[in-house]
Design a protein around this motif. Structure first.
Motif, PDB file in Angstrom:
ATOM      1  N   GLY A   1      66.726  36.408  76.264  1.00 46.49           N
ATOM      2  CA  GLY A   1      66.630  37.062  74.963  1.00 46.49           C
ATOM      3  C   GLY A   1      66.252  36.082  73.875  1.00 46.49           C
ATOM      4  N   GLY A   2      66.060  36.636  72.697  1.00 45.73           N
ATOM      5  CA  GLY A   2      65.701  35.789  71.558  1.00 45.73           C
ATOM      6  C   GLY A   2      66.100  36.441  70.252  1.00 45.73           C
ATOM      7  N   PHE A   3      66.005  35.669  69.210  1.00 44.10           N
ATOM      8  CA  PHE A   3      66.342  36.154  67.867  1.00 44.10           C
ATOM      9  C   PHE A   3      65.389  35.545  66.849  1.00 44.10           C
ATOM     10  CE2 PHE A   3      70.340  36.377  70.196  1.00 44.10           C
ATOM     11  CZ  PHE A   3      70.879  37.585  69.788  1.00 44.10           C
TER      12      PHE A   3
ATOM     13  N   TYR B   1      74.567  37.575  60.492  1.00 39.97           N
ATOM     14  CA  TYR B   1      74.861  36.385  61.310  1.00 39.97           C
ATOM     15  C   TYR B   1      75.982  36.689  62.321  1.00 39.97           C
ATOM     16  CZ  TYR B   1      71.934  33.178  58.580  1.00 39.97           C
ATOM     17  OH  TYR B   1      70.862  32.542  58.002  1.00 39.97           O
ATOM     18  N   GLU B   2      77.007  37.418  61.868  1.00 37.84           N
ATOM     19  CA  GLU B   2      78.112  37.747  62.788  1.00 37.84           C
ATOM     20  C   GLU B   2      77.620  38.619  63.931  1.00 37.84           C
ATOM     21  OE1 GLU B   2      81.225  39.523  60.481  1.00 37.84           O
ATOM     22  OE2 GLU B   2      81.473  37.741  59.208  1.00 37.84           O
ATOM     23  N   ARG B   3      76.755  39.580  63.621  1.00 39.96           N
ATOM     24  CA  ARG B   3      76.252  40.444  64.689  1.00 39.96           C
ATOM     25  C   ARG B   3      75.362  39.671  65.648  1.00 39.96           C
ATOM     26  NH1 ARG B   3      73.606  45.491  62.208  1.00 39.96           N
ATOM     27  NH2 ARG B   3      73.751  44.336  60.237  1.00 39.96           N
ATOM     28  N   CYS B   4      74.577  38.751  65.107  1.00 40.23           N
ATOM     29  CA  CYS B   4      73.751  37.912  65.991  1.00 40.23           C
ATOM     30  C   CYS B   4      74.644  37.093  66.928  1.00 40.23           C
ATOM     31  CB  CYS B   4      72.861  36.983  65.178  1.00 40.23           C
ATOM     32  SG  CYS B   4      71.470  37.811  64.367  1.00 40.23           S
ATOM     33  N   ALA B   5      75.747  36.593  66.409  1.00 43.68           N
ATOM     34  CA  ALA B   5      76.663  35.812  67.252  1.00 43.68           C
ATOM     35  C   ALA B   5      77.238  36.677  68.367  1.00 43.68           C
ATOM     36  CB  ALA B   5      77.778  35.231  66.390  1.00 43.68           C
ATOM     37  N   GLN B   6      77.637  37.900  68.016  1.00 41.44           N
ATOM     38  CA  GLN B   6      78.182  38.799  69.038  1.00 41.44           C
ATOM     39  C   GLN B   6      77.123  39.133  70.093  1.00 41.44           C
ATOM     40  OE1 GLN B   6      79.362  41.990  66.466  1.00 41.44           O
ATOM     41  NE2 GLN B   6      81.074  40.822  65.597  1.00 41.44           N
TER      42      GLN B   6
ATOM     43  N   LEU C   1      74.493  37.341  70.841  1.00 43.25           N
ATOM     44  CA  LEU C   1      74.202  36.135  71.632  1.00 43.25           C
ATOM     45  C   LEU C   1      75.251  35.991  72.742  1.00 43.25           C
ATOM     46  CD1 LEU C   1      72.736  33.462  72.211  1.00 43.25           C
ATOM     47  CD2 LEU C   1      74.165  32.385  70.454  1.00 43.25           C
ATOM     48  N   ALA C   2      76.507  36.139  72.398  1.00 43.56           N
ATOM     49  CA  ALA C   2      77.561  36.019  73.415  1.00 43.56           C
ATOM     50  C   ALA C   2      77.375  37.081  74.504  1.00 43.56           C
ATOM     51  CB  ALA C   2      78.927  36.157  72.759  1.00 43.56           C
ATOM     52  N   ALA C   3      76.982  38.278  74.108  1.00 41.52           N
ATOM     53  CA  ALA C   3      76.811  39.372  75.086  1.00 41.52           C
ATOM     54  C   ALA C   3      75.702  39.073  76.088  1.00 41.52           C
ATOM     55  CB  ALA C   3      76.524  40.677  74.350  1.00 41.52           C
ATOM     56  N   LEU C   4      74.757  38.218  75.715  1.00 42.10           N
ATOM     57  CA  LEU C   4      73.680  37.841  76.641  1.00 42.10           C
ATOM     58  C   LEU C   4      74.154  36.831  77.681  1.00 42.10           C
ATOM     59  CD1 LEU C   4      70.767  37.515  74.043  1.00 42.10           C
ATOM     60  CD2 LEU C   4      70.931  39.221  75.869  1.00 42.10           C
TER      61      LEU C   4
ATOM     62  N   VAL D   1      75.918  31.088  64.293  1.00 35.89           N
ATOM     63  CA  VAL D   1      75.664  32.017  65.403  1.00 35.89           C
ATOM     64  C   VAL D   1      76.082  31.404  66.750  1.00 35.89           C
ATOM     65  CG1 VAL D   1      73.857  33.271  66.672  1.00 35.89           C
ATOM     66  CG2 VAL D   1      73.831  33.219  64.167  1.00 35.89           C
ATOM     67  N   VAL D   2      75.580  30.215  67.052  1.00 33.30           N
ATOM     68  CA  VAL D   2      75.871  29.632  68.370  1.00 33.30           C
ATOM     69  C   VAL D   2      77.359  29.278  68.490  1.00 33.30           C
ATOM     70  CG1 VAL D   2      75.330  27.785  69.994  1.00 33.30           C
ATOM     71  CG2 VAL D   2      73.506  28.787  68.599  1.00 33.30           C
ATOM     72  N   ARG D   3      77.890  28.616  67.494  1.00 30.39           N
ATOM     73  CA  ARG D   3      79.305  28.224  67.598  1.00 30.39           C
ATOM     74  C   ARG D   3      80.248  29.422  67.665  1.00 30.39           C
ATOM     75  NH1 ARG D   3      79.605  22.644  64.114  1.00 30.39           N
ATOM     76  NH2 ARG D   3      78.772  21.329  65.784  1.00 30.39           N
TER      77      ARG D   3
END
Lengths: 282, 99
Positions: free
Chosen positions: A6-8, A35-40, A42-45, A131-133
């Motif tokens: 995936g990507g963002f 940003y919070e949704r992107c973090a969630q 990202l984790a889901a991937l 996002v990553v952290r």
């Protein structure tokens, strides 16, 4: 075999850190919530490695050496700037995969400049720390994060089609790996913004929406067809950062985008777009 | 090509602590090391960001130089030096509010 899962696209606007209260509360909620949704997401991937495509702002590299594209293959730290909300420190890299991208590139027509000991800037650290952290917290493990920097801020700019080709080469290198790497690629950049010019503070919502629509459609050909003069005239020198979007889209196989959020924020001098790139969605 | 040397000087003044101090202590002495014309040296010494940009210097460098070393660091004054006036000066932005 490794794969891009995936990507963002997301912004790295430092003004939102130095003047956090400038826009209306609803705008701030939209941006920070994105940003919070992107973090969630990202984790889901369930990734094993993240690659952030950033760009120098004439700080990391000077007129003595201006790489068209460079990858951090060794030790990382940063960010170089002291910005409120960002912490400085050592960053976990995936040196094996970064090295593979370089060697694969050398065999396939992409002569990477390498940074063996590299200090990142905010274009890496804002996505990394917001996002990553948080995704690492959700997953309970480290997500090594490779920095790639494209020439977006200082000429000669990397050509837009080349940025997309570079993304495809990153994907091919990942897929050539025997390791079961699950890689997410983040294109870090603002859309319309004028940096240091007399127009600074303007935002072109029409241009921004055009770019976001191309992202949603996965129309890489149209995204890479813009002329640099037109980008600068319509959306400012900062909008050259759509190269990072093209690179990320080029890396995600048969990508189509899903808009997470968009906000035109003159108070933060930038059009801010958040989008997830889904592979194989067409 | 003066643009390149101007960018070299401004880049050093934006990122190198020792260069910043040398410039604060003795602007002419610092600029002596660069093969710039007297007029170009004056642009740097007087923070004439409009002239610097007209000479082709990257706006990211002129802004960084201004924010690091100009006397009041006002972004409103920075835009004035670039030729902004009226509504363009007053356009709301966080960067301008700081100035």
């Amino acid at each position: 075999m490794g794969k891009i899962v995936g990507g963002f696209w997301m912004p790295h606007d430092p003004v939102m850190l130095v003047a956090p209260d400038a826009p209306a509360q609803a705008v701030r909620d939209t941006v920070w919530g994105a940003y919070e949704r992107c973090a969630q997401r990202l984790a889901a991937l369930d990734p094993t490695t993240v690659i952030i495509i950033g760009c120098d702002h004439y700080i990391l590299f000077g007129p003595h050496c201006l790489p068209s594209y460079v990858i951090g293959t060794g030790d990382l730290d940063g960010p170089i700037e002291g910005l409120p909300g960002l912490t400085k420190g050592v960053i976990d890299n995936n040196t094996a995969l970064a090295g593979r991208i370089v060697s694969h590139g050398a065999a396939n027509g992409f002569d990477w400049a390498v940074a063996r000991a590299f200090t990142v800037d905010h274009s890496y650290s804002i996505p990394h720390q917001y996002v990553v952290r948080p995704a690492e917290q959700v997953l309970g493990r480290s997500l090594p994060t490779i920095p790639v920097y494209l020439a977006c801020g200082v000429d000669p700019y990397i050509p837009l089609p080349r940025a997309a080709q570079l993304g495809a080469q990153i994907r091919a290198a990942v897929e050539s790996s025997d390791d079961d790497e699950r890689v997410v690629i983040i294109g870090s950049g603002g859309i319309s913004h004028w940096v240091g010019t007399v127009e600074m503070g303007q935002v072109s919502e029409a241009f921004d929406q055009e770019i976001m629509a191309l992202g949603v459609a996965g129309d890489l050909a149209a995204l890479t067809a813009y002329r640099d003069d037109d980008i600068k005239a319509r959306a400012g020198n900062g909008a050259m950062e759509i190269r990072n979007f093209a690179c990320a889209m080029g890396a995600v196989p048969d990508a189509r985008g899903e808009q997470i959020a968009y906000a035109a924020v003159p108070e933060w001098v930038t059009g801010l777009g958040f989008l997830q790139l889904h592979p194989g969605a067409r | 090509m003066s643009r390149h040397l101007l960018e070299k000087a401004l880049w050093q003044l934006s990122v190198e602590r020792s260069a910043k101090q040398r410039f604060r202590d003795d602007p002419d002495g610092f600029l002596k090391r660069f093969n710039l014309s007297d007029e170009e040296k004056r642009w740097v010494r007087e923070f004439d960001v409009g002239a610097l940009q007209a000479a082709g210097v990257n706006p990211m460098l002129t802004m960084g130089f201004w924010q690091e070393l100009s006397p009041d660091r006002s972004m409103r004054r920075y835009k004035e030096r670039l030729g902004a006036s009226g509504e363009a000066l007053n356009s709301f932005s966080a960067a301008l509010k700081k100035g």
